[in-house]
Design an enzyme around this catalytic site. Structure first.
Site, PDB file in Angstrom:
ATOM      1  CG  LEU A 102       1.265  60.633 -13.626  1.00 43.70           C
ATOM      2  CD1 LEU A 102       1.569  59.565 -12.597  1.00 43.70           C
ATOM      3  CD2 LEU A 102       2.072  60.344 -14.883  1.00 43.70           C
TER       4      LEU A 102
ATOM      5  CG  ASN B 131      18.559  52.263 -18.882  1.00 42.26           C
ATOM      6  OD1 ASN B 131      17.919  51.802 -17.951  1.00 42.26           O
ATOM      7  ND2 ASN B 131      18.168  53.313 -19.576  1.00 42.26           N
TER       8      ASN B 131
ATOM      9  CG  LEU C  43      20.107  64.207  -5.349  1.00 45.33           C
ATOM     10  CD1 LEU C  43      19.632  65.424  -4.594  1.00 45.33           C
ATOM     11  CD2 LEU C  43      18.918  63.299  -5.684  1.00 45.33           C
TER      12      LEU C  43
ATOM     13  CD  GLU D  77      25.683  67.320 -16.475  1.00 48.68           C
ATOM     14  OE1 GLU D  77      24.599  66.731 -16.285  1.00 48.68           O
ATOM     15  OE2 GLU D  77      25.816  68.555 -16.336  1.00 48.68           O
TER      16      GLU D  77
ATOM     17  CG  HIS E 287      19.761  53.388 -23.282  1.00 47.29           C
ATOM     18  ND1 HIS E 287      19.902  53.761 -21.958  1.00 47.29           N
ATOM     19  CD2 HIS E 287      20.974  53.598 -23.853  1.00 47.29           C
ATOM     20  CE1 HIS E 287      21.141  54.182 -21.750  1.00 47.29           C
ATOM     21  NE2 HIS E 287      21.811  54.085 -22.881  1.00 47.29           N
TER      22      HIS E 287
ATOM     23  CG  ASP F 179      22.246  55.359 -13.120  1.00 45.88           C
ATOM     24  OD1 ASP F 179      22.608  55.086 -14.282  1.00 45.88           O
ATOM     25  OD2 ASP F 179      23.038  55.717 -12.230  1.00 45.88           O
TER      26      ASP F 179
HETATM   27  C1  FPP Z   1      21.021  55.880 -17.439  1.00 47.07           C
HETATM   28  O1  FPP Z   1      21.544  54.572 -17.511  1.00 47.07           O
HETATM   29  C2  FPP Z   1      19.983  56.064 -18.428  1.00 47.07           C
HETATM   30  C3  FPP Z   1      19.965  57.009 -19.415  1.00 47.07           C
HETATM   31  C4  FPP Z   1      21.037  58.007 -19.592  1.00 47.07           C
HETATM   32  C5  FPP Z   1      18.885  57.051 -20.407  1.00 47.07           C
HETATM   33  C6  FPP Z   1      17.527  56.938 -19.809  1.00 47.07           C
HETATM   34  C7  FPP Z   1      16.549  56.547 -20.823  1.00 47.07           C
HETATM   35  C8  FPP Z   1      15.535  55.688 -20.595  1.00 47.07           C
HETATM   36  C9  FPP Z   1      15.259  55.072 -19.302  1.00 47.07           C
HETATM   37  C10 FPP Z   1      14.616  55.331 -21.678  1.00 47.07           C
HETATM   38  C11 FPP Z   1      13.351  56.117 -21.668  1.00 47.07           C
HETATM   39  C12 FPP Z   1      13.569  57.430 -22.251  1.00 47.07           C
HETATM   40  C13 FPP Z   1      12.733  58.042 -23.094  1.00 47.07           C
HETATM   41  C14 FPP Z   1      13.136  59.396 -23.562  1.00 47.07           C
HETATM   42  C15 FPP Z   1      11.468  57.490 -23.598  1.00 47.07           C
HETATM   43  P1  FPP Z   1      23.069  54.376 -17.878  1.00 47.07           P
HETATM   44  O2  FPP Z   1      23.193  54.287 -19.342  1.00 47.07           O
HETATM   45  O3  FPP Z   1      23.863  55.461 -17.245  1.00 47.07           O
HETATM   46  O4  FPP Z   1      23.368  52.999 -17.220  1.00 47.07           O
HETATM   47  P2  FPP Z   1      24.760  52.535 -16.570  1.00 47.07           P
HETATM   48  O5  FPP Z   1      25.029  53.476 -15.428  1.00 47.07           O
HETATM   49  O6  FPP Z   1      24.479  51.148 -16.121  1.00 47.07           O
HETATM   50  O7  FPP Z   1      25.791  52.605 -17.642  1.00 47.07           O
END
Ligand code: FPP
Length: 249
Positions: free
Chosen positions: A136, A27, A204, A72, A42, A25
């Site tokens: 892994l 990104n 979670l 979601e 991302h 979380d």
């Molecule tokens: C949550 O951060 C992140 C996601 C919903 C996407 C996760 C994807 C990756 C980490 C990239 C790798 C994935 C693949 C399939 C190779 P957020 O967008 O909710 O961040 P925020 O809470 O700061 O807005």
């Protein structure tokens, strides 16, 4: 020489969790801090995932389940959803060779059927290409929702009872575990020993609700794109200081 000593945190890593779950979380906030569009977060998150996978593999972790897209997440703007959906295509193109070299096997949980064709194809290719790898397991939770997984399981068991293949009295925890999406994982490693969530959120969010019943939880303020090998070691070191009792003494 002038007494400037940096205090280094002693990291004890004698107990490596077999299965680690990560809720990646933060990104969006990472990108916002840099005045960049969310999708750049991302992209950086994808690079972080590659590095953390190799670090976990080097440490001897057996399974790494990563929450890449929840049921979601479809409610996000189309552009962002499309971008995230394309990440596995890019991820597997760019990174599978290195993962393969490290004997990483790719697997997934979640409802694949709703993913775009291209994403499904990329996933299938990665699953096929790495299926003989003995290292892994990088287990992607993509279009995954824990409650939906339990609903599916209950429907299957109810159908088995209806068809007289199963007595309600024979429903055990083990039987339920064997119907969940994680049932493809090695029996001893189906449930995460440690669940990490980055970015300071203390939830979670429908991630492995059954499987994490006894998991140790670790929350860090670090945003996912900044999470690296050292951060992983810190999480494991924290886990090492805990005493898992599974309800006993
Ligand atoms: C949550 O951060 C992140 C996601 C919903 C996407 C996760 C994807 C990756 C980490 C990239 C790798 C994935 C693949 C399939 C190779 P957020 O967008 O909710 O961040 P925020 O809470 O700061 O807005």
């Amino acid at each position: 020489m002038f007494g400037l000593k940096r205090k280094r945190k002693e990291l004890i890593l004698d107990k490596i969790p077999n299965h680690i779950g990560i809720i990646m979380d933060g990104n969006g906030r990472w990108a916002k801090k840099r005045l960049q569009p969310r999708i750049m977060g991302h992209k950086a998150g994808m690079d972080a995932l590659q590095k953390v996978t190799i670090a976990a593999s080097d440490l001897g972790v057996k399974v790494l389940t990563v929450y890449a897209f929840s049921t979601e997440n479809w409610s996000r703007p189309d552009d962002e959803v499309n971008f995230i959906m394309n990440l596995p295509v890019e991820f597997f193109d760019k990174y599978v060779p290195e993962l393969d070299k490290n004997k990483v096997r790719i697997q997934m949980i979640g409802d694949q059927s709703r993913l775009p064709q291209e994403t499904q194809k990329a996933l299938e290719k990665a699953l096929e290409q790495t299926k003989h790898n003995s290292g892994l397991i990088l287990n992607f939770a993509l279009n995954y929702g824990g409650r939906a997984e339990l609903v599916d399981t209950m429907r299957e068991l109810a159908q088995d009872v209806l068809d007289a293949r199963l007595n309600p009295g024979d429903i055990t925890e083990d039987l339920i575990s064997g119907h969940l999406m994680t049932s493809h994982l090695p029996y001893l490693y189906r449930d995460p020993d440690l669940v990490i969530r980055t970015s300071g959120e203390l939830r979670l969010s429908n991630f492995l609700p059954w499987q994490s019943a006894y998991s140790e939880l670790y929350f860090t303020d670090t945003l996912w794109p900044d999470f690296d090998q050292q951060a992983l070691k810190e999480a494991i070191s924290d886990y090492n200081r805990r005493h898992r009792r599974f309800g006993g003494l």
